[in-house]
Design a protein around this motif. Structure first.
Motif, PDB file in Angstrom:
ATOM      1  N   ALA A  68      31.304  16.222  31.056  1.00  0.00           N
ATOM      2  CA  ALA A  68      31.548  14.779  31.040  1.00  0.00           C
ATOM      3  C   ALA A  68      31.419  14.160  32.431  1.00  0.00           C
ATOM      4  O   ALA A  68      30.763  13.124  32.608  1.00  0.00           O
ATOM      5  CB  ALA A  68      32.941  14.495  30.461  1.00  0.00           C
ATOM      6  N   SER A  69      32.010  14.789  33.439  1.00  0.00           N
ATOM      7  CA  SER A  69      31.967  14.211  34.786  1.00  0.00           C
ATOM      8  C   SER A  69      30.543  14.193  35.338  1.00  0.00           C
ATOM      9  O   SER A  69      30.125  13.213  35.972  1.00  0.00           O
ATOM     10  CB  SER A  69      32.872  15.006  35.726  1.00  0.00           C
ATOM     11  N   ILE A 111      28.557  11.409  33.600  1.00  0.00           N
ATOM     12  CA  ILE A 111      28.880  10.094  34.155  1.00  0.00           C
ATOM     13  C   ILE A 111      28.160   9.890  35.485  1.00  0.00           C
ATOM     14  O   ILE A 111      27.639   8.805  35.774  1.00  0.00           O
ATOM     15  CB  ILE A 111      30.398   9.944  34.311  1.00  0.00           C
ATOM     16  N   LEU A 123      31.382  18.811  25.556  1.00  0.00           N
ATOM     17  CA  LEU A 123      31.469  17.563  26.317  1.00  0.00           C
ATOM     18  C   LEU A 123      32.519  17.578  27.426  1.00  0.00           C
ATOM     19  O   LEU A 123      32.269  17.035  28.513  1.00  0.00           O
ATOM     20  CB  LEU A 123      31.720  16.394  25.358  1.00  0.00           C
ATOM     21  N   PRO A 124      33.707  18.176  27.231  1.00  0.00           N
ATOM     22  CA  PRO A 124      34.660  18.197  28.355  1.00  0.00           C
ATOM     23  C   PRO A 124      34.134  18.911  29.591  1.00  0.00           C
ATOM     24  O   PRO A 124      34.538  18.592  30.710  1.00  0.00           O
ATOM     25  CB  PRO A 124      35.872  18.934  27.754  1.00  0.00           C
TER      26      PRO A 124
END
Length: 261
Positions: A190-191, A194, A186-187
């Motif tokens: 994540a951007s 979004i 996820l890290p």
């Protein structure tokens, strides 16, 4: 001599591409003839369009309460459909990623995503209207399916592009699947996730104004009713309100993207 030959080879014509372009041009001319597209019809259409636009000016905002009610309902449909679509798309995207999930899981999940993407959201809205009746619930369901098809596919592709070194490092510590996803996958996405979600919200705001035309709630129903009454000045007011809503949403999503960079 060798330099001349090299220059000729560098600019060697691509006859396959040229033949392809010629084929497309010929088929376009054939399609124009089959569809009865002519300048005479276009000139008549332009004249009718001018008279139609003249009847829309000036816009009539006298029934602003009806307009506001439809706009709020469209906004609610878009937000709910986006939230539900994202919640469902997150696990679907992870299960569809071929670098994380086995083939016997990713293949059928990709099939489900493909089915969600294969039908236009208006067709899906018609199906839900027939299944659960008129109203906003059908619109939310239709746009949720559309969101699943778009966001889940892009999220799966983003997961497949991650660096597996971080994932393997987390696994080497003895962490379970949940920790691997939380700290290794996820890290890295994540951007982008979004960004996908904000784009889908923009898309659902536009689409929520259209599904109402088939009875799935929102300002689309009000717009369709105004068209049937030949109430074109009110139609203009509705269209201007929709444009303003989309413009504001674009500004807000742009600010959010800039803040997350």
């Amino acid at each position: 001599m060798s330099a001349t030959i090299a220059a000729r080879d560098a600019f060697k014509p691509n006859w396959t591409a040229r033949l392809g372009l010629i084929a497309v041009a010929l088929y376009s001319l054939y399609a124009i003839g089959q569809l009865d597209i002519s300048w005479a019809r276009l000139s008549v259409g332009f004249g009718e369009a001018g008279r139609f636009l003249a009847r829309m000016v000036p816009p009539n905002f006298a029934r602003w309460e009806l307009l506001l009610e439809g706009m709020i309902e469209s906004l609610q449909i878009a937000v709910l459909a986006t939230v539900l679509g994202i919640i469902i798309s997150l696990p679907l995207g992870l299960m569809a990623a071929r670098n994380l999930a086995p083939w016997w899981l990713s293949a059928p999940i990709r099939g489900v995503i493909a089915v969600c993407r294969s039908l236009h959201y208006v067709i899906v809205a018609i199906l839900f209207v027939k299944a659960i009746g008129f109203g906003a619930l059908a619109g939310v369901a239709a746009l949720t399916v559309a969101s699943m098809g778009f966001v889940a596919k892009l999220f799966a592709e983003a997961v497949e592009e991650i660096s597996m070194k971080q994932v393997e490092a987390i696994r080497a510590t003895g962490a379970g699947p949940g920790a691997v996803l939380l700290y290794g996958v996820l890290p890295q996405v994540a951007s982008r996730f979004i960004g996908f979600s904000l784009y889908q919200l923009d898309s659902n705001l536009r689409n929520s104004t259209l599904v109402g035309i088939v009875g799935a709630g929102g300002i689309g129903g009000t717009l369709f009713a105004a068209f049937k009454r030949f109430d074109y000045d009110f139609v203009c007011a509705i269209l201007l309100s929709i444009i303003a809503l989309i413009f504001v949403a674009e500004l807000v999503s742009g600010r959010i993207r800039a803040a997350l960079r």
